[in-house]
Design a protein around this motif. Structure first.
Motif, PDB file in Angstrom:
ATOM      1  N   VAL A  38      -0.303 -36.001 -18.030  1.00 28.53           N
ATOM      2  CA  VAL A  38       0.495 -35.944 -16.604  1.00 28.53           C
ATOM      3  C   VAL A  38       1.965 -36.351 -16.787  1.00 28.53           C
ATOM      4  CG1 VAL A  38      -1.553 -36.324 -15.227  1.00 28.53           C
ATOM      5  CG2 VAL A  38      -0.434 -38.449 -16.550  1.00 28.53           C
ATOM      6  N   LEU A  39       2.835 -36.050 -15.881  1.00 21.26           N
ATOM      7  CA  LEU A  39       4.275 -36.631 -16.121  1.00 21.26           C
ATOM      8  C   LEU A  39       4.627 -37.825 -16.430  1.00 21.26           C
ATOM      9  CD1 LEU A  39       5.927 -33.669 -13.639  1.00 21.26           C
ATOM     10  CD2 LEU A  39       5.252 -33.608 -16.358  1.00 21.26           C
ATOM     11  N   SER A  40       3.806 -38.790 -15.803  1.00 21.92           N
ATOM     12  CA  SER A  40       4.021 -40.198 -16.180  1.00 21.92           C
ATOM     13  C   SER A  40       3.735 -40.519 -17.740  1.00 21.92           C
ATOM     14  CB  SER A  40       3.038 -41.097 -14.940  1.00 21.92           C
ATOM     15  OG  SER A  40       1.777 -40.699 -15.843  1.00 21.92           O
ATOM     16  N   ASP A  41       3.249 -39.665 -18.273  1.00 24.26           N
ATOM     17  CA  ASP A  41       3.085 -39.836 -19.852  1.00 24.26           C
ATOM     18  C   ASP A  41       4.425 -39.347 -20.531  1.00 24.26           C
ATOM     19  OD1 ASP A  41       0.327 -40.534 -19.804  1.00 24.26           O
ATOM     20  OD2 ASP A  41      -0.241 -38.455 -19.577  1.00 24.26           O
ATOM     21  N   HIS A  42       5.144 -38.703 -19.894  1.00 28.67           N
ATOM     22  CA  HIS A  42       6.360 -38.134 -20.302  1.00 28.67           C
ATOM     23  C   HIS A  42       7.486 -38.765 -20.113  1.00 28.67           C
ATOM     24  CE1 HIS A  42       8.620 -35.216 -22.366  1.00 28.67           C
ATOM     25  NE2 HIS A  42       9.649 -34.726 -21.268  1.00 28.67           N
ATOM     26  N   PHE A  43       7.597 -39.222 -18.642  1.00 28.12           N
ATOM     27  CA  PHE A  43       9.081 -39.567 -18.112  1.00 28.12           C
ATOM     28  C   PHE A  43       8.831 -40.975 -18.102  1.00 28.12           C
ATOM     29  CE2 PHE A  43       9.218 -35.310 -16.684  1.00 28.12           C
ATOM     30  CZ  PHE A  43      10.594 -35.003 -16.864  1.00 28.12           C
ATOM     31  N   ASP A  44       9.868 -41.882 -18.179  1.00 27.27           N
ATOM     32  CA  ASP A  44       9.974 -43.247 -17.927  1.00 27.27           C
ATOM     33  C   ASP A  44      10.472 -43.880 -16.652  1.00 27.27           C
ATOM     34  OD1 ASP A  44       9.875 -43.913 -21.218  1.00 27.27           O
ATOM     35  OD2 ASP A  44      11.352 -42.310 -20.862  1.00 27.27           O
ATOM     36  N   PHE A  45      10.698 -42.988 -16.059  1.00 30.77           N
ATOM     37  CA  PHE A  45      11.364 -43.371 -14.802  1.00 30.77           C
ATOM     38  C   PHE A  45      11.447 -42.347 -13.721  1.00 30.77           C
ATOM     39  CE2 PHE A  45      15.988 -45.254 -13.025  1.00 30.77           C
ATOM     40  CZ  PHE A  45      15.292 -45.321 -11.854  1.00 30.77           C
ATOM     41  N   PHE A  46      10.951 -42.301 -12.493  1.00 28.20           N
ATOM     42  CA  PHE A  46      10.799 -41.466 -11.262  1.00 28.20           C
ATOM     43  C   PHE A  46      11.599 -42.073 -10.204  1.00 28.20           C
ATOM     44  CE2 PHE A  46       6.600 -40.824 -13.443  1.00 28.20           C
ATOM     45  CZ  PHE A  46       6.770 -39.201 -13.708  1.00 28.20           C
ATOM     46  N   ALA A  47      12.533 -41.312  -9.541  1.00 28.69           N
ATOM     47  CA  ALA A  47      13.276 -41.514  -8.317  1.00 28.69           C
ATOM     48  C   ALA A  47      13.093 -40.644  -7.390  1.00 28.69           C
ATOM     49  CB  ALA A  47      14.763 -41.709  -8.837  1.00 28.69           C
ATOM     50  N   GLY A  48      12.965 -40.934  -6.188  1.00 29.56           N
ATOM     51  CA  GLY A  48      12.778 -39.974  -4.986  1.00 29.56           C
ATOM     52  C   GLY A  48      13.291 -40.499  -3.764  1.00 29.56           C
ATOM     53  N   THR A  49      13.486 -39.643  -2.698  1.00 27.46           N
ATOM     54  CA  THR A  49      14.074 -39.598  -1.576  1.00 27.46           C
ATOM     55  C   THR A  49      13.078 -38.977  -0.474  1.00 27.46           C
ATOM     56  OG1 THR A  49      16.346 -40.254  -2.304  1.00 27.46           O
ATOM     57  CG2 THR A  49      16.095 -39.538   0.085  1.00 27.46           C
ATOM     58  N   SER A  50      12.684 -39.566   0.696  1.00 24.46           N
ATOM     59  CA  SER A  50      12.039 -38.893   1.604  1.00 24.46           C
ATOM     60  C   SER A  50      10.832 -38.182   0.982  1.00 24.46           C
ATOM     61  CB  SER A  50      12.705 -38.165   2.204  1.00 24.46           C
ATOM     62  OG  SER A  50      12.190 -37.541   3.610  1.00 24.46           O
ATOM     63  N   THR A  51      10.514 -36.915   1.061  1.00 19.77           N
ATOM     64  CA  THR A  51       9.273 -36.162   0.621  1.00 19.77           C
ATOM     65  C   THR A  51       9.589 -36.431  -1.136  1.00 19.77           C
ATOM     66  OG1 THR A  51       8.126 -34.187   0.748  1.00 19.77           O
ATOM     67  CG2 THR A  51      10.519 -34.051   0.064  1.00 19.77           C
ATOM     68  N   GLY A  52      10.567 -36.515  -1.691  1.00 18.22           N
ATOM     69  CA  GLY A  52      10.600 -36.672  -3.085  1.00 18.22           C
ATOM     70  C   GLY A  52      10.241 -38.072  -3.367  1.00 18.22           C
ATOM     71  N   ALA A  53      10.209 -39.129  -2.397  1.00 22.71           N
ATOM     72  CA  ALA A  53       9.577 -40.502  -2.639  1.00 22.71           C
ATOM     73  C   ALA A  53       8.077 -40.350  -2.518  1.00 22.71           C
ATOM     74  CB  ALA A  53      10.134 -41.419  -1.404  1.00 22.71           C
ATOM     75  N   ILE A  54       7.547 -39.562  -1.973  1.00 21.79           N
ATOM     76  CA  ILE A  54       6.254 -39.438  -1.957  1.00 21.79           C
ATOM     77  C   ILE A  54       5.682 -38.818  -3.301  1.00 21.79           C
ATOM     78  CG2 ILE A  54       3.960 -38.076  -1.175  1.00 21.79           C
ATOM     79  CD1 ILE A  54       5.514 -37.985   1.760  1.00 21.79           C
ATOM     80  N   ILE A  55       6.538 -37.603  -3.557  1.00 22.14           N
ATOM     81  CA  ILE A  55       5.909 -37.102  -4.774  1.00 22.14           C
ATOM     82  C   ILE A  55       6.463 -37.856  -6.039  1.00 22.14           C
ATOM     83  CG2 ILE A  55       6.546 -35.160  -6.489  1.00 22.14           C
ATOM     84  CD1 ILE A  55       7.375 -33.604  -3.771  1.00 22.14           C
ATOM     85  N   ALA A  56       7.350 -38.555  -6.123  1.00 20.33           N
ATOM     86  CA  ALA A  56       7.788 -39.516  -7.228  1.00 20.33           C
ATOM     87  C   ALA A  56       6.771 -40.720  -7.398  1.00 20.33           C
ATOM     88  CB  ALA A  56       9.070 -40.236  -6.948  1.00 20.33           C
ATOM     89  N   THR A  57       6.375 -41.014  -6.176  1.00 26.90           N
ATOM     90  CA  THR A  57       5.381 -42.357  -6.300  1.00 26.90           C
ATOM     91  C   THR A  57       4.165 -41.916  -6.893  1.00 26.90           C
ATOM     92  OG1 THR A  57       6.562 -43.321  -4.595  1.00 26.90           O
ATOM     93  CG2 THR A  57       4.549 -44.147  -4.927  1.00 26.90           C
ATOM     94  N   LEU A 131      10.304 -47.098 -11.099  1.00 27.11           N
ATOM     95  CA  LEU A 131      10.117 -46.223  -9.759  1.00 27.11           C
ATOM     96  C   LEU A 131      11.255 -46.697  -9.030  1.00 27.11           C
ATOM     97  CD1 LEU A 131       8.730 -44.126  -8.203  1.00 27.11           C
ATOM     98  CD2 LEU A 131       7.484 -45.899  -7.010  1.00 27.11           C
ATOM     99  N   LEU A 132      12.278 -45.803  -8.423  1.00 21.96           N
ATOM    100  CA  LEU A 132      13.104 -45.877  -7.385  1.00 21.96           C
ATOM    101  C   LEU A 132      12.868 -45.020  -6.109  1.00 21.96           C
ATOM    102  CD1 LEU A 132      16.738 -46.344  -7.934  1.00 21.96           C
ATOM    103  CD2 LEU A 132      15.799 -44.723  -6.209  1.00 21.96           C
ATOM    104  N   ILE A 133      12.818 -45.896  -5.017  1.00 19.86           N
ATOM    105  CA  ILE A 133      12.799 -45.219  -3.579  1.00 19.86           C
ATOM    106  C   ILE A 133      13.925 -45.458  -2.872  1.00 19.86           C
ATOM    107  CG2 ILE A 133      11.173 -44.950  -1.739  1.00 19.86           C
ATOM    108  CD1 ILE A 133       8.875 -45.924  -3.392  1.00 19.86           C
ATOM    109  N   VAL A 134      14.467 -44.457  -2.256  1.00 16.87           N
ATOM    110  CA  VAL A 134      15.515 -44.560  -1.486  1.00 16.87           C
ATOM    111  C   VAL A 134      15.286 -44.730   0.102  1.00 16.87           C
ATOM    112  CG1 VAL A 134      17.962 -43.581  -0.904  1.00 16.87           C
ATOM    113  CG2 VAL A 134      17.067 -43.302  -3.054  1.00 16.87           C
TER     114      VAL A 134
END
Length: 362
Positions: A38-57, A131-134
């Motif tokens: 899954v992508l959390s195995d590859h990425f160290d940091f997710f950031a998202g805003t609005s609908t991107g916040a749902i997906i990033a989390t 994780l960063l949420i705006v």
């Protein structure tokens, strides 16, 4: 190399982003030989805003992208559920849609027990990455890029208003609280009530630059070492449709014409500027042209050292193509057009097949 994935806001158009993410996950599984990656195995940091916040989390939670897509496909109608006819004042003057359905979904997903009875806090160990949420704090009138970094200034557990003590679902819901569409979200911090609205009403509807700054600037206490070979930043948009109006005359642009177009124009213009800055500060590996004058900046020699390497995925409809799209009544430009999910998926799959490359990801 540290890897950041940043996801724009854009309502139901997040489905377009998810098709790109499905392609990325598939390519990484084939590359690693791990069908369960899954992508959390590859990425160290997710950031998202609005609908991107749902997906990033969801991704930081360790979810398979296909499962996240399922949430949108299966719950799209519920997420955009209008207030009933017997609440006309609410429908006409406050918000188009009820916030409770999306709140219920987020509470269920982001819980310690998996049933929504024990809410996970921003500090939860179930988040597998940074994780960063705006959000926008309407009470203070300021942008709030909130992270789960335990070393962040406002994540000190000795503080009465420590951000880490806020339920994760509330942080995500606050980032999606688009004015006109949904009610604001209330969060109590240190005994004080704060009102939050959509993170798209900050400069960071495209959260790529604030994510890179969070990772590298000493103020944020993440302290990654900058460099094109040391940080890879991948930014994914939610389709850009310009507000082109070649056939509209000046006399037709009255107050009623302008008001609904101004917010979208500002959000889109700032998002493009954020993308532009990322290409100037980073080494751009891929991205469509910013405009006809500067191009895409891929491979261009720029002054100063590069802070990161950068990839931008997005599909744009500009100029007369955009005008035709809007005049034909296409739903691609709308944030709440749940009925457009099939065409959004088709556009996303086509874009991903043509543009996502393994060398962008590793």
């Amino acid at each position: 190399m540290k890897k950041i994935l940043a996801l724009d806001g854009g309502g139901i158009r997040g489905v377009f982003s998810l098709e790109i993410l499905i392609r990325m996950q598939q390519m990484l599984r084939e590359h690693t030989g791990n069908p369960a990656l899954v992508l959390s195995d590859h990425f160290d940091f997710f950031a998202g805003t609005s609908t991107g916040a749902i997906i990033a989390t969801c991704l930081s939670w360790g979810m398979d992208v296909e499962k996240v897509m399922g949430l949108y496909v299966e719950n799209g109608m519920k997420m955009f559920q209008r207030f009933p006819w017997y609440r006309p004042f609410k429908r006409m003057f406050v918000a188009r849609y009820q916030a409770q359905p999306i709140s219920d979904m987020l509470q269920r997903i982001f819980s310690e027990d998996g049933e929504g009875k024990v809410p996970a806090l921003l500090s939860t160990k179930l988040l597998k990455t940074l994780l960063l949420i705006v959000l926008r704090n309407q009470t203070t009138g300021s942008a709030w890029p909130v992270t789960n970094n335990p070393n962040a200034m406002y994540n000190d557990t000795k503080l009465d208003d420590c951000n880490l003590n806020v339920p994760l679902w509330k942080v995500v819901r606050a980032s999606t609280a688009a004015p006109v569409y949904f009610d604001p979200e209330e969060i109590t911090l240190g005994g004080n009530l704060h009102i939050f609205v959509d993170g798209a009403l900050t400069p960071y509807n495209n959260p790529a630059l604030i994510a890179a700054l969070t990772a590298t600037l000493p103020s944020y206490n993440v302290n990654w070492e900058p460099g094109a070979e040391k940080i890879r930043l991948i930014s994914i948009g939610t389709i850009r449709v310009s507000s082109a109006a070649f056939k509209t005359k000046a006399k037709e642009m009255w107050l009623g014409y302008q008001l609904p177009r101004i917010p979208a124009a500002l959000v889109q213009g700032i998002a493009v500027e954020q993308d532009y800055l990322c290409r100037c500060l980073g080494e751009c590996l891929f991205g469509e042209a910013i405009d006809s004058e500067i191009g895409n900046l891929v491979g261009m020699t720029l002054p100063g050292p590069r802070w990161f390497s950068y990839v931008r995925y997005n599909r744009s409809y500009l100029g007369k193509e955009a005008e035709k799209l809007l005049s034909d009544g296409s739903l691609l430009a709308k944030l709440d057009a749940v009925s457009a999910i099939p065409i959004l998926r088709e556009v996303g799959r086509e874009y991903a097949a043509q543009n996502v490359k393994l060398e962008h990801l590793i």
